[in-house]
Design a protein around this motif. Sequence first.
Motif, PDB file in Angstrom:
ATOM      1  N   TRP A 167       0.800  -1.224   0.000  1.00 49.31           N
ATOM      2  CA  TRP A 167       0.000   0.000   0.000  1.00 49.31           C
ATOM      3  C   TRP A 167       0.834   1.278   0.000  1.00 49.31           C
ATOM      4  CZ3 TRP A 167      -5.397   0.080  -0.367  1.00 49.31           C
ATOM      5  CH2 TRP A 167      -6.001  -1.187  -0.315  1.00 49.31           C
ATOM      6  N   GLY A 168       1.919   1.275  -0.745  1.00 50.51           N
ATOM      7  CA  GLY A 168       2.710   2.503  -0.880  1.00 50.51           C
ATOM      8  C   GLY A 168       3.436   2.927   0.385  1.00 50.51           C
ATOM      9  N   THR A 169       3.541   2.024   1.350  1.00 50.54           N
ATOM     10  CA  THR A 169       4.200   2.413   2.604  1.00 50.54           C
ATOM     11  C   THR A 169       5.696   2.120   2.597  1.00 50.54           C
ATOM     12  OG1 THR A 169       3.760   0.276   3.642  1.00 50.54           O
ATOM     13  CG2 THR A 169       2.097   1.991   3.952  1.00 50.54           C
ATOM     14  N   LEU A 170       6.169   1.351   1.592  1.00 50.57           N
ATOM     15  CA  LEU A 170       7.591   1.003   1.559  1.00 50.57           C
ATOM     16  C   LEU A 170       8.339   1.746   0.453  1.00 50.57           C
ATOM     17  CD1 LEU A 170       7.370  -2.888   2.081  1.00 50.57           C
ATOM     18  CD2 LEU A 170       7.800  -1.102   3.792  1.00 50.57           C
ATOM     19  N   ALA A 171       7.673   1.939  -0.654  1.00 49.89           N
ATOM     20  CA  ALA A 171       8.326   2.574  -1.795  1.00 49.89           C
ATOM     21  C   ALA A 171       7.246   3.060  -2.753  1.00 49.89           C
ATOM     22  CB  ALA A 171       9.236   1.565  -2.504  1.00 49.89           C
ATOM     23  N   VAL A 172       7.633   3.992  -3.617  1.00 47.26           N
ATOM     24  CA  VAL A 172       6.749   4.396  -4.705  1.00 47.26           C
ATOM     25  C   VAL A 172       7.171   3.567  -5.913  1.00 47.26           C
ATOM     26  CG1 VAL A 172       5.912   6.297  -6.119  1.00 47.26           C
ATOM     27  CG2 VAL A 172       6.732   6.741  -3.787  1.00 47.26           C
ATOM     28  N   LEU A 173       6.284   2.695  -6.371  1.00 49.67           N
ATOM     29  CA  LEU A 173       6.603   1.888  -7.548  1.00 49.67           C
ATOM     30  C   LEU A 173       6.685   2.806  -8.764  1.00 49.67           C
ATOM     31  CD1 LEU A 173       4.162  -1.139  -7.033  1.00 49.67           C
ATOM     32  CD2 LEU A 173       6.662  -1.185  -6.848  1.00 49.67           C
ATOM     33  N   THR A 174       7.679   2.574  -9.620  1.00 49.22           N
ATOM     34  CA  THR A 174       7.758   3.371 -10.852  1.00 49.22           C
ATOM     35  C   THR A 174       7.505   2.525 -12.092  1.00 49.22           C
ATOM     36  OG1 THR A 174      10.143   3.028 -10.912  1.00 49.22           O
ATOM     37  CG2 THR A 174       9.349   5.049  -9.868  1.00 49.22           C
ATOM     38  N   GLU A 175       7.852   1.250 -12.002  1.00 49.57           N
ATOM     39  CA  GLU A 175       7.614   0.362 -13.139  1.00 49.57           C
ATOM     40  C   GLU A 175       7.400  -1.054 -12.628  1.00 49.57           C
ATOM     41  OE1 GLU A 175       9.539   0.192 -17.447  1.00 49.57           O
ATOM     42  OE2 GLU A 175      10.804  -0.846 -16.004  1.00 49.57           O
ATOM     43  N   VAL A 176       6.458  -1.765 -13.232  1.00 45.23           N
ATOM     44  CA  VAL A 176       6.220  -3.153 -12.831  1.00 45.23           C
ATOM     45  C   VAL A 176       6.281  -4.054 -14.067  1.00 45.23           C
ATOM     46  CG1 VAL A 176       4.875  -2.765 -10.739  1.00 45.23           C
ATOM     47  CG2 VAL A 176       3.718  -2.682 -12.947  1.00 45.23           C
ATOM     48  N   THR A 177       6.775  -5.270 -13.858  1.00 40.84           N
ATOM     49  CA  THR A 177       6.843  -6.257 -14.933  1.00 40.84           C
ATOM     50  C   THR A 177       6.072  -7.480 -14.470  1.00 40.84           C
ATOM     51  OG1 THR A 177       8.993  -5.424 -15.587  1.00 40.84           O
ATOM     52  CG2 THR A 177       8.403  -7.610 -16.390  1.00 40.84           C
ATOM     53  N   ILE A 387      10.974  -3.943   8.438  1.00 42.09           N
ATOM     54  CA  ILE A 387      10.956  -3.805   6.978  1.00 42.09           C
ATOM     55  C   ILE A 387      10.625  -2.365   6.591  1.00 42.09           C
ATOM     56  CG2 ILE A 387       9.702  -4.496   4.902  1.00 42.09           C
ATOM     57  CD1 ILE A 387       9.464  -7.312   6.302  1.00 42.09           C
ATOM     58  N   LYS A 388       9.632  -1.808   7.286  1.00 45.99           N
ATOM     59  CA  LYS A 388       9.278  -0.404   7.030  1.00 45.99           C
ATOM     60  C   LYS A 388      10.506   0.488   7.221  1.00 45.99           C
ATOM     61  CE  LYS A 388       6.728   3.457   6.922  1.00 45.99           C
ATOM     62  NZ  LYS A 388       6.143   3.990   5.682  1.00 45.99           N
ATOM     63  N   GLU A 389      11.219   0.262   8.302  1.00 47.99           N
ATOM     64  CA  GLU A 389      12.378   1.109   8.594  1.00 47.99           C
ATOM     65  C   GLU A 389      13.497   0.900   7.565  1.00 47.99           C
ATOM     66  OE1 GLU A 389      13.216   1.369  12.664  1.00 47.99           O
ATOM     67  OE2 GLU A 389      14.994   2.628  12.387  1.00 47.99           O
ATOM     68  N   ALA A 390      13.622  -0.336   7.068  1.00 45.65           N
ATOM     69  CA  ALA A 390      14.655  -0.599   6.059  1.00 45.65           C
ATOM     70  C   ALA A 390      14.394   0.201   4.786  1.00 45.65           C
ATOM     71  CB  ALA A 390      14.711  -2.093   5.748  1.00 45.65           C
ATOM     72  N   PHE A 391      13.114   0.331   4.420  1.00 39.23           N
ATOM     73  CA  PHE A 391      12.776   1.053   3.190  1.00 39.23           C
ATOM     74  C   PHE A 391      12.598   2.548   3.429  1.00 39.23           C
ATOM     75  CE2 PHE A 391      11.725  -3.175   1.707  1.00 39.23           C
ATOM     76  CZ  PHE A 391      11.965  -3.115   0.341  1.00 39.23           C
ATOM     77  N   ASP A 392      12.079   2.888   4.595  1.00 40.62           N
ATOM     78  CA  ASP A 392      11.596   4.255   4.808  1.00 40.62           C
ATOM     79  C   ASP A 392      11.876   4.651   6.251  1.00 40.62           C
ATOM     80  OD1 ASP A 392      10.133   6.635   4.670  1.00 40.62           O
ATOM     81  OD2 ASP A 392       8.198   5.638   4.964  1.00 40.62           O
ATOM     82  N   PRO A 393      13.148   4.879   6.589  1.00 40.41           N
ATOM     83  CA  PRO A 393      13.522   5.053   7.995  1.00 40.41           C
ATOM     84  C   PRO A 393      12.862   6.266   8.654  1.00 40.41           C
ATOM     85  CG  PRO A 393      15.379   5.515   6.540  1.00 40.41           C
ATOM     86  CD  PRO A 393      14.312   4.914   5.695  1.00 40.41           C
ATOM     87  N   LEU A 394      12.488   7.268   7.870  1.00 42.83           N
ATOM     88  CA  LEU A 394      11.861   8.446   8.484  1.00 42.83           C
ATOM     89  C   LEU A 394      10.340   8.304   8.554  1.00 42.83           C
ATOM     90  CD1 LEU A 394      13.959  11.315   6.839  1.00 42.83           C
ATOM     91  CD2 LEU A 394      14.397  10.057   8.956  1.00 42.83           C
ATOM     92  N   GLY A 395       9.818   7.212   8.021  1.00 34.54           N
ATOM     93  CA  GLY A 395       8.363   7.003   8.084  1.00 34.54           C
ATOM     94  C   GLY A 395       7.593   8.032   7.289  1.00 34.54           C
ATOM     95  N   LEU A 396       8.095   8.375   6.102  1.00 33.62           N
ATOM     96  CA  LEU A 396       7.461   9.442   5.316  1.00 33.62           C
ATOM     97  C   LEU A 396       6.389   8.937   4.357  1.00 33.62           C
ATOM     98  CD1 LEU A 396      10.636  11.530   4.358  1.00 33.62           C
ATOM     99  CD2 LEU A 396       9.116  11.811   6.327  1.00 33.62           C
ATOM    100  N   ASN A 398       3.207   7.259   2.996  1.00 36.74           N
ATOM    101  CA  ASN A 398       1.869   6.830   3.446  1.00 36.74           C
ATOM    102  C   ASN A 398       1.842   6.500   4.942  1.00 36.74           C
ATOM    103  OD1 ASN A 398       0.364   7.175   1.185  1.00 36.74           O
ATOM    104  ND2 ASN A 398       0.293   5.021   0.570  1.00 36.74           N
ATOM    105  N   PRO A 399       2.243   7.439   5.787  1.00 41.70           N
ATOM    106  CA  PRO A 399       2.376   7.092   7.208  1.00 41.70           C
ATOM    107  C   PRO A 399       1.040   6.668   7.826  1.00 41.70           C
ATOM    108  CG  PRO A 399       2.493   9.470   6.894  1.00 41.70           C
ATOM    109  CD  PRO A 399       2.547   8.852   5.527  1.00 41.70           C
ATOM    110  N   GLY A 400       1.052   5.518   8.462  1.00 45.19           N
ATOM    111  CA  GLY A 400      -0.141   5.059   9.164  1.00 45.19           C
ATOM    112  C   GLY A 400      -1.241   4.533   8.270  1.00 45.19           C
ATOM    113  N   ARG A 401      -0.994   4.404   6.966  1.00 45.55           N
ATOM    114  CA  ARG A 401      -2.053   3.940   6.053  1.00 45.55           C
ATOM    115  C   ARG A 401      -2.528   2.539   6.443  1.00 45.55           C
ATOM    116  NH1 ARG A 401      -3.139   4.579   0.194  1.00 45.55           N
ATOM    117  NH2 ARG A 401      -5.259   3.757   0.008  1.00 45.55           N
TER     118      ARG A 401
END
Lengths: 406, 491
Positions: A167-177, A387-396, A398-401
């Motif tokens: 749900w966009g809480t780890l990364a913003v996807l830019t391309e999918v295969t 896992i969240k912290e590994a991708f997004d340590p500042l919690g920026l 979709n916080p709390g989604r």
Amino acid sequence: MTEILRPATEWELKSIMGALIHREISVEVMGAGSKRSLGRPISAGSAITTSSLRGISLYEPTELVMSARAGTTVSQIEVELASRNQMLPFEPLDIAPMLGGQPGAQTIGGVFATNLSGARRISAGAARDHLIGARGVNGRAEIFKSGGRVMKNVTGYDVARGLAGSWGTLAVLTEVTFKVLPLPDDTATLVYFGLPDDIASELMCAATASPFEVSGTAHLSAALAARLRFEMPGAGAEAITAIRLENFAKSTAYRMDKLEAELKAYGAPARLDLERSLKLWGELKRLAVFPYGPSHIWRISTSPRAAPKLVASIRRHMPVETYYDWSGGLVWIETPASADGGAADIRRAIASHGGHATLIRAEEAVRSTVDVFQPLNPAIERLSKGIKEAFDPLGLLNPGRMYVGM
Amino acid sequence: MSLIELPKPDESVIARRAEIARDLAALTSPAAVISDEDGRRAFETDALTAYRRLPLAVVLPSSTEEVSRVLKYCHTHGIKVVARGAGTSLCGGALPAEDAVVVGVSKMSRVLDVDYEARWVRVEAGITNLAISGAVGSAGFFYAPDPSSQLACTLAGNLAMNSGGAHCLKYGVTTNNVLGVRMVLMTGEVVDIGGPHLDSEGYDLLALVVGSEGQFGIVTEATVRILRQAEGARPMLLGFESAAKAAICVARIIASGIIPVAIEFMDKPAIEVCEAFAKAGYPLDAEALLIIEVEGSEEEISDRLAYIATIAADLSPTSMTVAESPEQAARIWKGRKSAFGAIGRLADYYCMDGTIPLGSLAHVLQEISAICDRHGLKVANIFHAGDGNLHPLIMYDANTPGETEKAEAAGADILRLCVAVGGCLTGEHGVGIEKRDLMREQFNDEDLAVQVRLKSVFDPGWLLNPAKVFPLDARQAVDRPEPQGSRSVAA
């Protein structure tokens, strides 16, 4: 209302992310925003949409593979695939109309980020099963890739698949295969009438466990069946149970006969031809039996044979309308609007029967007070936060989604 | 003799072997611990036999609780652990280390629960792949992933490597057929991920765990999907005068809307060896052979095979044979599944596992021949053509000085080629030690950093299956300051 940023390239997204990190500004992440009202309400300092990252970057019909930028609409992808007689195997749901939005708007990035798969999940697998590669920008402003364009790939950890349903809480996807499949030559459906939930569940399981490659099963309560917009031959004011076969025309004809004979204990079904079948399953794919309205909608994932008992125990506390999918392994439940959306009773039923529940539709006030996603056990919660912290340590992102603090 | 660097073991841990073995026996049972040299020798390698390391000790626990106690102990004492199934890894994924305890799950092989209605079975992870199908076969069900080593390999190993097999064109690989696992973390904590339902709440931890090569935890139980067997299945053999024609045939079949349950490819050297071994009726005059299998009722099978035959006919195949009896079908598959063993009787071989986009198949096969010629080695190609997963078998003589190095160098060149055409280093065998140092061919530093951090989430001390998957310096490269404003996620 915050202005929505629309990066047009991966590098632009990276630089936006860098700026947000520098100023510690949180960001709501979306594709078309068609599922924006799903999840815990977010109060973010900014918003990003991938809708300007558009286009199909690779399509090899003979290799059954397609790559698309995350903001490409699913409708564009389905048109392109159909032109080569192919399809998205996992039948992505379009839940926008149910949430008050326009159908056909959702993006392919949003589909994988939410991993909401349709009826064909029981035979073809879920969205996450078809995701073989992804690119994205994480909460460290790093552009990264995982997987690739080949179906079999175990090079390193399966990060791409791990992003499905985040749900966009780890990364913003830019391309999918993703993997695609040929469109079936023919679709046919057996429809049984008036079966109680437990018998319908038994029927759906028996059909799915047959050798005839059933590709969809659905059981609608009488009230939901009455909301179907097309005319079902033989239908009265009763529940319906539908079993779908997809194959070459000669095979569907043969398999319908075999299946009907094997399931004769459940009564004489009506048969839907290709055109009617496409209408029925099309309505289910759009969840048309749940028109936009004030009632609450839950999505419950459980073991198929536990589902009728689970529903019965919820029904003791509130009136519910039900749509069983995935031979009963998935139940969509409509409940009257209430202060907690029925969360307490539903979560209690889940605790005794197994599975998990997500509150798909409720007004913001409800979604901000009850757990929208199934609460995690402590060990899983700790790993998930890691896992969240590994991708997004500042919690920026979709916080709390999904969960408080994640 | 080896090219792949293995870290120097910690002598202080090795010096404590007797004490550690005693402690492990107290935590499990004396019979579960192997510490004498002869006993440990049996575990010194896996199917990448060029590399051997005597483990510190071997434990074969009988329960999740025992695994948990062992890992907790090793965690407390900072002792590395290498998890092991049947030791059939082709990439050194189960290679021990002198200062690491091997924890083998092979004694944990029970079927715990079967639900035919919901189509899943819960098993202990040490069960062999084939035994899962064996347990549900009489009821008409099977477990789909079927690696060639399925008679010996364990589900635990399949989960670690996300193994595939010949039939994944239709049924997917391990990750597509697993619903849940019970896993012991390095701390000894037991976590249940997923369950008998079809999707998971929260993050898809199962996706990360499957294919993590024993570096996240030790899986002791799993719930896997079982499928109903088709009414019938039958293979056909198509011989072609060139690999290019065979590749075009595969592309045209798929484009026509038919997804055969398997499409296997063999080149001439492979055909000759396998035919001599299995007497399956493989065409000896063909440069390339396709084994194509379809499923369904008798009539459906005949229809499908006839349709495939018309597609193939346009490409003037040198031969076209449909299996006429179950015995002949079995021989055809026996030839394919025993291919590695048959070649192994002729020479030592080094089995590669890159995947390529099918469109570049003819070019890649030509280049593979050229690469092996350059290194003065012979090569046979046997692989899953439907999904582009190549298995070049580079033949060499391990007793001739320098040949092992030559084979490894040729293998690395082949994998670089796979990546260069848009494919990957490994389709189903895993990275292990074998492809560890090639990871930067496919991933840049940021791609690797994302993976390295995940490893640290599950195993912060990096004690599980050390020195595998990542280049040895990858972890250090990631341990750098956090981005500005080092406020961490609220707990």
